[in-house]
Scaffold this motif. Structure first.
Motif, PDB file in Angstrom:
ATOM      1  N   ALA A  95      36.659  -5.351 -42.889  1.00 54.53           N
ATOM      2  CA  ALA A  95      36.996  -4.428 -43.968  1.00 54.53           C
ATOM      3  C   ALA A  95      37.025  -3.009 -43.418  1.00 54.53           C
ATOM      4  CB  ALA A  95      35.966  -4.539 -45.089  1.00 54.53           C
ATOM      5  N   PRO A  96      37.891  -2.158 -43.953  1.00 54.91           N
ATOM      6  CA  PRO A  96      37.947  -0.768 -43.477  1.00 54.91           C
ATOM      7  C   PRO A  96      36.581  -0.095 -43.586  1.00 54.91           C
ATOM      8  CG  PRO A  96      39.745  -1.223 -44.989  1.00 54.91           C
ATOM      9  CD  PRO A  96      38.830  -2.422 -45.016  1.00 54.91           C
ATOM     10  N   GLY A  97      36.224   0.626 -42.561  1.00 52.98           N
ATOM     11  CA  GLY A  97      34.977   1.368 -42.567  1.00 52.98           C
ATOM     12  C   GLY A  97      33.756   0.552 -42.178  1.00 52.98           C
ATOM     13  N   THR A  98      33.961  -0.711 -41.744  1.00 48.40           N
ATOM     14  CA  THR A  98      32.805  -1.524 -41.378  1.00 48.40           C
ATOM     15  C   THR A  98      32.664  -1.680 -39.875  1.00 48.40           C
ATOM     16  OG1 THR A  98      34.074  -3.568 -41.558  1.00 48.40           O
ATOM     17  CG2 THR A  98      32.870  -2.843 -43.525  1.00 48.40           C
ATOM     18  N   ALA A  99      33.426  -0.928 -39.117  1.00 45.34           N
ATOM     19  CA  ALA A  99      33.330  -1.012 -37.660  1.00 45.34           C
ATOM     20  C   ALA A  99      31.996  -0.432 -37.197  1.00 45.34           C
ATOM     21  CB  ALA A  99      34.482  -0.257 -37.010  1.00 45.34           C
ATOM     22  N   TYR A 100      31.550  -0.881 -36.063  1.00 46.26           N
ATOM     23  CA  TYR A 100      30.304  -0.385 -35.498  1.00 46.26           C
ATOM     24  C   TYR A 100      30.464   1.078 -35.090  1.00 46.26           C
ATOM     25  CZ  TYR A 100      26.431   0.247 -32.302  1.00 46.26           C
ATOM     26  OH  TYR A 100      25.316   0.716 -31.683  1.00 46.26           O
ATOM     27  N   SER A 101      29.461   1.877 -35.342  1.00 47.01           N
ATOM     28  CA  SER A 101      29.477   3.260 -34.871  1.00 47.01           C
ATOM     29  C   SER A 101      28.054   3.647 -34.491  1.00 47.01           C
ATOM     30  CB  SER A 101      30.013   4.206 -35.948  1.00 47.01           C
ATOM     31  OG  SER A 101      29.133   4.243 -37.047  1.00 47.01           O
ATOM     32  N   SER A 102      27.949   4.646 -33.653  1.00 48.13           N
ATOM     33  CA  SER A 102      26.638   5.135 -33.251  1.00 48.13           C
ATOM     34  C   SER A 102      26.744   6.623 -32.964  1.00 48.13           C
ATOM     35  CB  SER A 102      26.139   4.389 -32.017  1.00 48.13           C
ATOM     36  OG  SER A 102      26.970   4.663 -30.920  1.00 48.13           O
ATOM     37  N   SER A 103      25.590   7.251 -32.823  1.00 48.96           N
ATOM     38  CA  SER A 103      25.572   8.667 -32.474  1.00 48.96           C
ATOM     39  C   SER A 103      24.381   8.924 -31.561  1.00 48.96           C
ATOM     40  CB  SER A 103      25.494   9.544 -33.729  1.00 48.96           C
ATOM     41  OG  SER A 103      24.289   9.294 -34.413  1.00 48.96           O
ATOM     42  N   LEU A 104      24.434  10.031 -30.854  1.00 48.87           N
ATOM     43  CA  LEU A 104      23.385  10.400 -29.925  1.00 48.87           C
ATOM     44  C   LEU A 104      23.204  11.908 -29.999  1.00 48.87           C
ATOM     45  CD1 LEU A 104      21.507   9.740 -27.497  1.00 48.87           C
ATOM     46  CD2 LEU A 104      23.498  10.126 -26.034  1.00 48.87           C
ATOM     47  N   SER A 105      21.979  12.328 -30.124  1.00 45.28           N
ATOM     48  CA  SER A 105      21.674  13.763 -30.125  1.00 45.28           C
ATOM     49  C   SER A 105      20.745  14.064 -28.962  1.00 45.28           C
ATOM     50  CB  SER A 105      20.966  14.180 -31.420  1.00 45.28           C
ATOM     51  OG  SER A 105      21.782  13.945 -32.536  1.00 45.28           O
ATOM     52  N   LEU A 106      21.045  15.092 -28.217  1.00 43.34           N
ATOM     53  CA  LEU A 106      20.223  15.517 -27.092  1.00 43.34           C
ATOM     54  C   LEU A 106      19.701  16.919 -27.360  1.00 43.34           C
ATOM     55  CD1 LEU A 106      22.507  14.415 -24.127  1.00 43.34           C
ATOM     56  CD2 LEU A 106      20.545  13.208 -25.048  1.00 43.34           C
ATOM     57  N   SER A 107      18.462  17.161 -27.012  1.00 47.47           N
ATOM     58  CA  SER A 107      17.917  18.513 -27.081  1.00 47.47           C
ATOM     59  C   SER A 107      17.195  18.781 -25.780  1.00 47.47           C
ATOM     60  CB  SER A 107      16.982  18.667 -28.274  1.00 47.47           C
ATOM     61  OG  SER A 107      15.905  17.764 -28.174  1.00 47.47           O
ATOM     62  N   PHE A 108      17.238  20.016 -25.341  1.00 48.39           N
ATOM     63  CA  PHE A 108      16.651  20.396 -24.077  1.00 48.39           C
ATOM     64  C   PHE A 108      15.561  21.432 -24.292  1.00 48.39           C
ATOM     65  CE2 PHE A 108      20.936  18.968 -23.247  1.00 48.39           C
ATOM     66  CZ  PHE A 108      20.764  18.105 -22.180  1.00 48.39           C
ATOM     67  N   ASP A 109      14.545  21.376 -23.458  1.00 50.43           N
ATOM     68  CA  ASP A 109      13.498  22.392 -23.486  1.00 50.43           C
ATOM     69  C   ASP A 109      14.096  23.701 -22.999  1.00 50.43           C
ATOM     70  OD1 ASP A 109      11.616  20.542 -24.358  1.00 50.43           O
ATOM     71  OD2 ASP A 109      11.009  20.040 -22.314  1.00 50.43           O
ATOM     72  N   PRO A 110      13.601  24.811 -23.527  1.00 49.60           N
ATOM     73  CA  PRO A 110      14.126  26.103 -23.050  1.00 49.60           C
ATOM     74  C   PRO A 110      13.817  26.290 -21.555  1.00 49.60           C
ATOM     75  CG  PRO A 110      12.392  26.408 -24.724  1.00 49.60           C
ATOM     76  CD  PRO A 110      12.601  24.944 -24.535  1.00 49.60           C
ATOM     77  N   PRO A 111      14.643  27.059 -20.853  1.00 49.16           N
ATOM     78  CA  PRO A 111      14.388  27.296 -19.437  1.00 49.16           C
ATOM     79  C   PRO A 111      13.001  27.914 -19.226  1.00 49.16           C
ATOM     80  CG  PRO A 111      16.492  28.265 -20.107  1.00 49.16           C
ATOM     81  CD  PRO A 111      15.822  27.751 -21.331  1.00 49.16           C
ATOM     82  N   GLY A 112      12.351  27.577 -18.161  1.00 51.82           N
ATOM     83  CA  GLY A 112      11.038  28.105 -17.846  1.00 51.82           C
ATOM     84  C   GLY A 112       9.909  27.303 -18.466  1.00 51.82           C
ATOM     85  N   GLY A 113      10.206  26.205 -19.153  1.00 53.25           N
ATOM     86  CA  GLY A 113       9.186  25.328 -19.694  1.00 53.25           C
ATOM     87  C   GLY A 113       8.442  25.896 -20.884  1.00 53.25           C
ATOM     88  N   GLU A 114       8.970  26.872 -21.570  1.00 54.70           N
ATOM     89  CA  GLU A 114       8.277  27.461 -22.720  1.00 54.70           C
ATOM     90  C   GLU A 114       8.508  26.713 -23.975  1.00 54.70           C
ATOM     91  OE1 GLU A 114       9.283  31.553 -22.944  1.00 54.70           O
ATOM     92  OE2 GLU A 114       8.907  31.834 -20.842  1.00 54.70           O
TER      93      GLU A 114
END
Length: 97
Positions: A78-97
């Motif tokens: 059925a339309p709209g039933t295809a598999y989908s996924s997402s990925l979010s990445l976050s990084f620590d600020p430079p210098g480890g703060e």
């Protein structure tokens, strides 16, 4: 066309089907099966094929199903039933703060 399964690797989902019109064998994947069935060597099937070749075989199955039964293709998703996924990445600020 009538054909016979030469070999079937259920654990890998593929096999080879022989018919007079596919000399050398026809590669078949379970996704081309037009019936929910357990396939085995020596089993008679109906075969529809094309000739682009696959994995060293000159022919590839488009559809196949057990002889003596009608093909039953899987209904389209059925339309709209295809598999989908997402990925979010976050990084620590430079210098480890």
């Amino acid at each position: 066309m009538d054909a016979i399964i030469r070999e079937w690797h259920a654990d890998e989902g593929w096999g080879v089907i022989d018919s007079p019109d596919t000399p050398g064998g026809c590669w078949a994947h379970f996704s081309a099966a037009a019936a929910p069935a357990v396939f085995r060597p020596g089993q008679r099937v109906h075969l529809e094929w094309e000739s682009p070749g696959q994995d060293g075989y000159p022919f590839r199955a488009i559809r196949f199903w057990p002889a003596g039964s009608p093909p039953r293709d899987r209904p389209p998703a059925a339309p709209g039933t295809a598999y989908s996924s997402s990925l979010s990445l976050s990084f620590d600020p430079p210098g480890g703060e």
